[in-house]
Design an enzyme around this catalytic site. Structure first.
Site, short mmCIF file in Angstrom:
data_model
loop_
_atom_site.label_atom_id
_atom_site.label_comp_id
_atom_site.label_asym_id
_atom_site.label_seq_id
_atom_site.Cartn_x
_atom_site.Cartn_y
_atom_site.Cartn_z
CG ASP A 168 32.02 35.48 26.69
OD1 ASP A 168 31.63 34.69 27.55
OD2 ASP A 168 31.30 35.85 25.74
CD GLU A 415 35.44 43.31 23.85
OE1 GLU A 415 35.45 42.65 24.91
OE2 GLU A 415 34.49 43.28 23.05
CE1 TYR A 468 28.07 41.54 20.87
CE2 TYR A 468 29.95 42.91 21.46
CZ TYR A 468 29.44 41.74 20.93
OH TYR A 468 30.28 40.77 20.45
CD GLU A 504 33.77 40.89 19.81
OE1 GLU A 504 32.87 40.98 20.68
OE2 GLU A 504 34.92 40.50 20.07
C1 E9O Z 1 34.37 39.94 23.41
C2 E9O Z 1 33.89 38.56 23.14
O1 E9O Z 1 34.89 37.65 23.48
N1 E9O Z 1 33.31 40.88 23.21
C3 E9O Z 1 32.13 40.56 24.02
C4 E9O Z 1 31.55 39.24 23.49
C5 E9O Z 1 30.19 38.84 24.10
O2 E9O Z 1 29.38 38.23 23.42
C6 E9O Z 1 32.59 38.23 23.88
O3 E9O Z 1 32.20 36.92 23.66
O4 E9O Z 1 29.96 39.11 25.26
C7 E9O Z 1 31.25 41.67 24.25
C8 E9O Z 1 31.84 42.71 25.13
C9 E9O Z 1 30.79 43.33 25.92
C10 E9O Z 1 31.21 44.64 26.47
C11 E9O Z 1 30.10 45.31 27.18
C12 E9O Z 1 29.87 44.79 28.54
C13 E9O Z 1 28.95 45.64 29.29
C14 E9O Z 1 28.64 45.05 30.62
C15 E9O Z 1 27.61 45.78 31.32
#
Ligand code: E9O
Length: 595
Positions: A168, A415, A468, A504
Site C-alpha cells: 500500500d 504482514e 484495524y 499499526e
Molecule cells: C500495511 C500498511 O502498509 N497495513 C495496512 C495499512 C493500511 O492502511 C497499509 O498502509 O491499509 C493495513 C492492513 C489491512 C489488513 C486488513 C485488510 C482487510 C481487507 C478486508
C-alpha cells in the site's frame, strides 16, 4: 559495508544534482546501445528523487520498465593513486551501471546501497560519462514482490499491461538516494563491526576491523575511542579488540550520547587509511514480558513511517528528514519502524543522533492477498528465488546497519500470509539467518494474522501485530474496539508468552473533516479510535509499544479506497498536525519511559 565519510585520508565527490534522463518507452535502449553515447532527447531530472512526480506527464509517472539516467564528471589528478569507488545509495528496483560505455555493475533491490570500484574504467584528466539504467518492474522473485498483469480482453488495447503489487504505497522509482564517488588507499579498511556491552557503570566496546587490498598483511591497525568532546579514552592495536569505558554514558533516547571510534590503517609507519564510526554504548534485550534498553524496561511510543513526500516521492531530502525528526521529537515519540523497507542510511544516522529506537524492516511487504482462498506461498509465487533474494537482502541490511545504536530490532517482513502452509519453513530460514549474523538484537516479523492461525510466532522474540478494529473490520464500530482488541492481545500473550507491540493501528482521516459524534474519515474519529486503543494498552502489562499507522499521509496507487493516497497520517503529507497529533503529544509527553 561502511557509510561513506570524509576523513584525513578519504575524499568524497558528490554526484547528486541535475542528471539527464530518458524514458525507454519502446524498450530499445540496450538494443540501440544508448550507453555508448550521450543520451539523445534527454530531459533533466534531479538526483536523488523519484522521477514519477517531477514532470507533468502521467506516462512518465506510470512508466513500467527502464529509465536511463546520465551525467558526466571529472576525476582530479590527485586521485591517481587512490582506490576510487562509485556508490549508489539506492536505485529502485533494479539498476545497471555503465561508465564510459562499459557495464560496471548491476543491482537488484531498490532499498539498499551498492558500490563498485571504478579505477579500471574511469579516466583521469578527461570527462567520464556515467549511465545508470533503472528498472521498476516487480515480479515474485523481488522484494517487495509484484507481477505484471496482461489484459488480453476486448476492452483493452492489444499489449496493454499494468504493474500490480499488493503493498500500500506508490511504486515510486528512480535514483532515490545519494550517488557519490569516494576514495580510499589501495589497501583499505573494508569494514568495521562494533558491539557494545554494559557491566554495571562500565561500557565495553568490542570492535573488529576487516582490511582489504594488496598490502593488507603488512599493515597494522590502531583503534582509538574518543568521548563526545574529543577526549581520548583509549587506544588499542590490532584488527580486533575491546575497549573499556569507566563510568560510561549509555546511549538512550533521553541522552543519545555518541562516542567516536577512530580506526587507522598504518603501513610503514604512515597512516594510509582512516575511518571513524559514531558509537552508542547500549544493550537491548527481551526478557519475560519486557524489552530492556541498558537493563531498564522501555516502552515504544511512536509511529510507523514511510519515505514519502510531495514531489520528491521516495527521494532522500535532508529538509524533509530533519523536519520529520523535529516532528517526532515535538510529539514525544521515542521510536519508529522503517515500514516497509530499509530507509536511507542518512535517516539512521539522524536517529542515532536524535535518539530514536528503530525497528529496521526488510522490504518484504505485500506477501498477502488477505484472501484465504488465494495463496502466496506457492511455487509460482513466493518460491525458492524469493527466499534466496530475501536471505541476500537481510544479509545486506545487517551489513549496512549493524553498527547503529538506534537499531534495536530487525523486522524480516510486514504482514505476510503467515497462516499459509510453507510460511513457517520460509521464515525459519530467514530468521535463522538474521540470528546467525546478529545475535545481539531481537528479531520480529510484523503480523496481520490472528494468534490462533499464524504459524510463525514461535520464531520471533516480540509479537508485532497490525490491527484495524473499527476500520477494516466492523467499520465505524468504535464501541467494539476495546472488547475485540483486549481479547485478541490477551490471546497472543496466553499462547506465546512474549511481549507485544501493536505496530499499526489507525484510521484514514482527511484533515479538516469534522463530525460529532465521530464518523469515519473525520478528525474526531481518528482521535476517538486512538484513545480506545490506548485504554487497552494501558491495561495490559505485556504490551510494550504502540506505533500508530502512520506518521504522515502518503501516496499509494490509485484505487477507490484511497483518496489521493493513504490518509492515516497523524500529520498531513505536508507535515501539518491533525487533531490526533495533539492528543498523542499530550499522552506521550506525560508517559514514563516504561509507561
Ligand atoms: C500495511 C500498511 O502498509 N497495513 C495496512 C495499512 C493500511 O492502511 C497499509 O498502509 O491499509 C493495513 C492492513 C489491512 C489488513 C486488513 C485488510 C482487510 C481487507 C478486508
Amino acid at each position: 559495508m561502511l557509510y561513506p565519510r570524509e576523513t584525513r585520508t578519504r575524499e568524497i565527490k558528490d554526484l547528486n544534482g541535475i542528471w539527464r534522463f530518458k524514458v525507454d518507452r519502446e524498450n530499445k535502449g540496450y538494443e540501440q546501445r544508448w550507453f555508448e553515447k550521450p543520451l539523445e532527447d534527454a530531459i533533466l531530472m534531479p538526483v536523488p528523487s523519484s522521477y514519477n512526480d517531477i514532470t507533468q506527464d502521467e506516462s512518465i509517472r506510470d512508466h513500467i520498465g527502464d529509465v536511463w539516467y546520465e551525467r558526466t564528471f571529472y576525476i582530479p589528478e590527485s586521485w591517481k593513486n587512490k582506490r576510487i569507488v562509485l556508490r549508489v545509495g539506492s536505485a529502485t528496483h533494479h539498476a545497471k551501471v555503465f561508465l564510459n560505455g562499459k557495464e560496471i555493475a548491476q543491482n537488484k533491490g531498490g532499498f539498499l546501497p551498492f558500490e563498485v570500484e571504478i579505477n579500471r574504467f574511469a579516466q583521469i584528466g578527461c570527462e567520464n560519462r556515467l549511465t545508470i539504467v533503472v528498472n521498476n518492474i516487480l515480479d515474485w522473485s523481488c522484494l517487495p514482490p509484484g507481477f505484471i498483469r496482461e489484459y488480453n480482453d476486448p476492452m483493452h488495447p492489444e499489449g496493454y499491461k499494468t504493474q500490480e503489487y499488493l503493498f500500500d504505497f506508490f511504486n515510486y522509482s528512480g535514483i532515490h538516494r545519494p550517488v557519490l564517488l569516494y576514495t580510499t588507499s589501495k589497501t583499505y579498511i573494508e569494514d568495521i563491526k562494533v558491539e557494545t556491552q554494559i557491566d554495571d557503570e562500565k561500557g565495553i566496546v568490542c570492535f573488529k576491523v576487516v582490511v582489504n587490498g594488496e598490502k593488507k598483511d603488512e599493515c597494522h591497525i590502531e583503534a582509538t575511542l574518543y568521548d563526545k568532546d574529543g577526549g581520548q579514552i583509549a587506544k588499542v592495536g590490532g584488527p580486533e579488540g575491546m575497549i573499556e569505558v569507566e563510568n560510561a554514558i549509555f546511549w538512550e533516547p533521553s541522552n543519545p550520547y555518541l562516542y567516536k571510534l577512530n580506526v587507522t590503517l598504518v603501513h610503514d609507519g604512515k597512516a594510509i587509511d582512516e575511518y571513524y564510526l559514531p558509537v552508542g554504548i547500549r544493550t537491548v534485550e527481551v526478557k519475560g514480558k519486557r524489552l530492556y534498553l541498558n537493563g531498564k524496561p522501555v516502552y515504544l511510543k511512536g509511529l510507523a513511517k514511510h519515505e514519502d513526500s510531495d514531489i520528491r516521492g521516495k527521494g532522500y531530502d535532508p529538509v524533509i528528514a530533519v523536519k520529520d525528526f523535529n516532528l517526532l521529537k515535538w510529539i514525544g515519540a521515542n521510536s519508529f519502524r522503517t515500514s516497509h523497507y530499509p530507509y536511507a542510511e542518512e535517516i539512521l544516522n539522524l536517529a542515532d543522533e536524535y535518539g530514536f529506537l528503530v525497528i529496521d524492516e526488510a522490504p518484504a511487504v505485500g506477501m498477502n492477498f488477505f484472501n484465504k482462498n488465494e495463496k502466496v506461498f506457492t511455487p509460482e509465487r513466493v518460491n525458492q528465488k524469493t527466499l534466496e533474494h530475501h536471505l541476500e537482502v537481510v544479509r545486506r541490511l545487517i551489513a549496512r546497519d549493524k553498527n547503529h545504536p538506534c537499531v534495536i530490532m530487525w523486522s524480516v517482513a510486514n504482514e505476510p500470509a503467515t497462516y499459509e502452509d510453507g510460511a513457517y519453513e520460509y521464515f525459519k530460514r530467514v530468521i535463522d539467518e538474521v540470528r546467525k549474523l546478529d545475535p545481539t538484537r531481537p528479531v520480529t516479523l510484523v503480523e496481520s494474522s490472528f494468534p490462533d492461525e499464524t504459524k510463525v510466532a514461535s520464531l520471533v522474540d516480540v509479537i508485532c501485530v497490525n490491527r484495524y478494529y473499527s476500520w477494516y473490520s466492523d467499520s465505524g464500530r468504535l464501541d467494539l474496539i476495546e472488547f475485540q482488541l483486549e481479547k485478541e492481545l490477551k490471546r497472543w500473550f496466553e499462547l506465546y508468552q512474549k511481549p507485544v507491540i501493536v505496530t499499526e493501528y489507525g484510521a484514514d482521516t482527511i484533515a479538516g473533516f469534522h463530525s460529532s459524534p465521530p464518523m469515519m474519515f473525520s478528525e474526531e474519529y481518528q482521535c476517538e479510535m486512538l484513545e480506545r486503543y490506548h485504554r487497552v494498552f494501558d491495561r495490559l502489562d505485556f504490551v510494550i509499544g504502540e506505533h500508530i499507522w502512520n506518521f504522515a499521509d502518503f501516496a499509494t496507487k490509485q484505487e477507490v479506497r484511497r483518496i489521493m493516497g493513504n490518509r492515516k497520517g497523524i500529520f498531513t503529507r505536508q507535515r501539518q498536525p491533525k487533531m490526533a497529533a495533539f492528543l498523542l503529544k499530550k499522552r506521550w509527553e506525560s508517559m514514563k519511559e516504561n509507561k
